[in-house]
Design a protein around this motif. Structure first.
Motif, PDB file in Angstrom:
ATOM      1  N   CYS A 180      32.992  90.806  29.504  1.00  0.00           N
ATOM      2  CA  CYS A 180      33.263  92.061  30.209  1.00  0.00           C
ATOM      3  C   CYS A 180      33.078  93.244  29.263  1.00  0.00           C
ATOM      4  CB  CYS A 180      34.686  92.066  30.761  1.00  0.00           C
ATOM      5  SG  CYS A 180      34.997  90.816  32.031  1.00  0.00           S
ATOM      6  N   ASP A 199      38.833  87.452  33.120  1.00  0.00           N
ATOM      7  CA  ASP A 199      39.968  86.778  33.744  1.00  0.00           C
ATOM      8  C   ASP A 199      40.029  85.308  33.376  1.00  0.00           C
ATOM      9  OD1 ASP A 199      42.120  86.237  35.457  1.00  0.00           O
ATOM     10  OD2 ASP A 199      40.791  85.764  37.132  1.00  0.00           O
ATOM     11  N   ARG A 236      47.848  91.591  38.196  1.00  0.00           N
ATOM     12  CA  ARG A 236      46.651  91.942  37.447  1.00  0.00           C
ATOM     13  C   ARG A 236      45.769  92.891  38.260  1.00  0.00           C
ATOM     14  NH1 ARG A 236      44.805  85.835  35.496  1.00  0.00           N
ATOM     15  NH2 ARG A 236      46.574  85.448  34.063  1.00  0.00           N
ATOM     16  N   CYS A 240      42.100  93.640  38.672  1.00  0.00           N
ATOM     17  CA  CYS A 240      40.813  93.048  38.312  1.00  0.00           C
ATOM     18  C   CYS A 240      39.761  93.404  39.363  1.00  0.00           C
ATOM     19  CB  CYS A 240      40.938  91.512  38.222  1.00  0.00           C
ATOM     20  SG  CYS A 240      42.158  90.936  37.023  1.00  0.00           S
ATOM     21  N   THR A 279      34.880  87.916  36.443  1.00  0.00           N
ATOM     22  CA  THR A 279      35.914  88.824  36.948  1.00  0.00           C
ATOM     23  C   THR A 279      36.531  89.528  35.743  1.00  0.00           C
ATOM     24  OG1 THR A 279      36.399  87.416  38.852  1.00  0.00           O
ATOM     25  CG2 THR A 279      38.071  89.033  38.227  1.00  0.00           C
ATOM     26  N   CYS A 280      36.488  90.840  35.762  1.00  0.00           N
ATOM     27  CA  CYS A 280      37.009  91.636  34.650  1.00  0.00           C
ATOM     28  C   CYS A 280      38.313  92.323  35.068  1.00  0.00           C
ATOM     29  CB  CYS A 280      35.984  92.671  34.210  1.00  0.00           C
ATOM     30  SG  CYS A 280      34.465  91.939  33.557  1.00  0.00           S
ATOM     31  N   CYS A 281      39.260  92.368  34.123  1.00  0.00           N
ATOM     32  CA  CYS A 281      40.592  92.901  34.416  1.00  0.00           C
ATOM     33  C   CYS A 281      40.944  94.006  33.431  1.00  0.00           C
ATOM     34  CB  CYS A 281      41.648  91.790  34.327  1.00  0.00           C
ATOM     35  SG  CYS A 281      41.349  90.405  35.470  1.00  0.00           S
ATOM     36  N   ILE A 320      46.543  90.716  30.045  1.00  0.00           N
ATOM     37  CA  ILE A 320      46.172  91.280  31.355  1.00  0.00           C
ATOM     38  C   ILE A 320      47.232  91.033  32.431  1.00  0.00           C
ATOM     39  CG2 ILE A 320      43.694  91.046  30.887  1.00  0.00           C
ATOM     40  CD1 ILE A 320      43.721  88.566  32.718  1.00  0.00           C
TER      41      ILE A 320
END
Length: 523
Positions: free
Chosen positions: A9, A16, A28, A30, A38-40, A122
């Motif tokens: 990410c 994630d 979270r 995200c 998947t980025c958080c 996260i």
């Protein structure tokens, strides 16, 4: 904890899949970029959506809550220790103060414990992963529930007294205790079971989004709305009574401030009703102000937090809302300062959040200002400065010891402050009046007698102004003093009444045998 792997990410977001499912996973923030990625946003969210001054502001608001808690504790101690004429305590005020303490503890506990807001990089902590989170969330929800209900009961009590002329007594008190504490306890249990609490907005745990509208926010706003309706209905009645009193020109109203019939409030004229309402308002204006302040704070807090919660949830479901802010963070390599303007789509602005936190913390201070009295301060001063004297006596009596007479020759007799008699164990008590001397057989009286007849320095004797005072004989049939009338014998012959006693009947028979010639024509 992060697992072994590479973060794919962009900075500052984290992948994630590199983290476990510990903590409050639903907390979270995200976004799903691809099916596998998947980025958080790093935890906590407030560190990225607000400037660094947010932490200072949050700590300052918590210290205000500490000051409010101290004010509430002072009120409770004053009501518990000082007499009622110094504090004018009432169960509605006491219970409302306890409710505000509960609400303040929701902000004081994080300040004292400094809990860790995040389970990992996260994921925020929840009530299941942090005891401090559970405690702060419990007191915050309990204080909010009980505060709203006790101001509702206070407004209802005032409405019943002013508008319906009902005297709220013991039944209303027991109903208030069951309603004011039973409903909050049920509300807390329902909120913890159906929603739970977690670190979502600063160092204090708040209720989660799931089912929060149904089990907390809507019921709170319903009772707050009922309180406002009841309060304004009371104000409307007061205005109506005031306008009616302006048009009342009846003679009975001008001459008397009482109802025309005892114990009948329905017979009050408009001006009499206005005087009664004005007296109640004069006594209850502090409670009215407290109701309005706390209701305004709770409604303000509810609206702001619901808006904040709704905004965060909408970002999770609609990625386009936060896209400008995300691109700004990526473009600046994770520097949040240039992107704070774009963060308004993700969080409520900082001045509004600060206003909410400070207003909630100041509730205890408002209680002290409006429910506290200066007599409490003087009462505590008297409590600590007044030292009970061991020589204090219930009755001030003659001291039988000759040494004390030698030490103080100014005092020859000391009267009981309650009975006006000489109280001495060695001498029979005698009644003393300002113009009657002490009997000579009393040692104190003898000293007085010698003092009155002591020769002066030029050889003359002090005249005895009190020795030859004539004794006053109370008339036999005088009833001027509060004592039962004395028995008085009377002669039936003086009133020509028929005697009732056997002796009197015998005398009457003897008189009937003798006829006085000179008294035959007497009427």
């Amino acid at each position: 904890m992060a697992t072994n792997g590479t973060n794919n990410c962009p900075t500052p977001f984290l992948q994630d899949s590199l983290f476990t499912d510990g903590g409050f996973v639903e907390g979270r923030i995200c976004q799903k970029l691809t099916e596998e990625l998947t980025c958080c946003l790093p935890c906590p969210m407030t560190d990225w959506a607000y400037p660094d001054a947010f932490q200072t502001m949050s700590s300052a608001a918590n210290w205000v809550a500490v000051a409010g808690t101290i004010c509430c504790v002072f009120l409770l101690l004053s009501w518990a220790v000082l007499p009622v004429d110094k504090t004018y305590r009432h169960y509605l005020s006491i219970c409302l103060t306890v409710a505000v303490i509960f609400m303040s503890l929701g902000f004081v506990i994080p300040l004292a414990g400094n809990p860790e807001q995040c389970f990992d990089a996260i994921t925020p902590n929840s009530m299941k992963t942090g005891s401090m989170c559970a405690a702060s969330g419990f007191f915050l929800i309990l204080g909010g529930w009980s505060g709203v209900l006790w101001v509702f009961l206070r407004a209802l009590s005032l409405h019943l007294q002013i508008c319906w002329q009902l005297v709220v007594g013991r039944s209303f008190m027991w109903f208030s205790q069951a309603f004011g504490w039973g409903i909050p306890i049920i509300g807390v249990v329902v909120a913890f079971v159906l929603s739970g609490v977690s670190f979502r907005f600063g160092p204090t745990c708040h209720i989660n989004h799931k089912n929060s509208l149904a089990d907390l926010w809507i019921p709170l706003l319903v009772f707050a709305g009922l309180t406002i309706i009841i309060q304004f209905a009371t104000f409307g009645y007061c205005i109506k009574v005031y306008l009616a009193s302006l048009a009342d020109n009846s003679a009975t109203t001008e001459g008397s401030g009482m109802p025309s019939y005892t114990n009948s409030i329905r017979t009050m004229t408009p001006k009499q009703a206005y005087r009664r309402v004005r007296r109640v308002i004069a006594l209850q204006w502090r409670g009215i102000a407290i109701v309005l302040i706390i209701i305004a704070d709770v409604i303000f807090f509810s609206i702001i937090f619901v808006f904040q919660d709704t905004t965060v949830e909408s970002v999770k479901h609609d990625q386009s809302i936060a896209t400008p802010w995300v691109l700004c963070l990526v473009k600046n390599g994770g520097d949040k300062v240039p992107c704070l303007g774009e963060a308004s789509t993700l969080a409520v602005n900082m001045p509004t959040v600060g206003a909410v936190l400070f207003l909630l913390g100041m509730n205890g201070i408002w209680l002290l200002v409006l429910l506290g009295r200066w007599s409490m301060v003087t009462g505590w001063r008297d409590l600590f400065t007044t030292v009970p004297s061991r020589s204090k006596r219930e009755f001030v009596s003659v001291d039988a010891r000759l040494d004390d007479f030698k030490k103080d020759t100014r005092s020859y007799e000391m009267l009981s402050r309650d009975t006006g008699k000489i109280m001495d164990d060695s001498v029979t008590p005698y009644a003393v009046t300002p113009i009657s001397p002490i009997h000579a057989r009393s040692p104190v009286g003898a000293m007085n007698h010698e003092y009155l007849h002591m020769p002066s320095s030029d050889g003359r004797r002090t005249p005895d102004y009190f020795g030859n005072t004539a004794r006053y004989q109370t008339p036999a049939r005088s009833f001027s003093s509060p004592r039962p009338p004395q028995s008085v014998t009377w002669d039936a012959r003086e009133t020509y009444a028929r005697p009732t006693s056997p002796y009197g009947q015998q005398q009457q028979q003897q008189q009937d045998r003798y006829v006085n010639p000179l008294g035959m024509n007497r009427i």
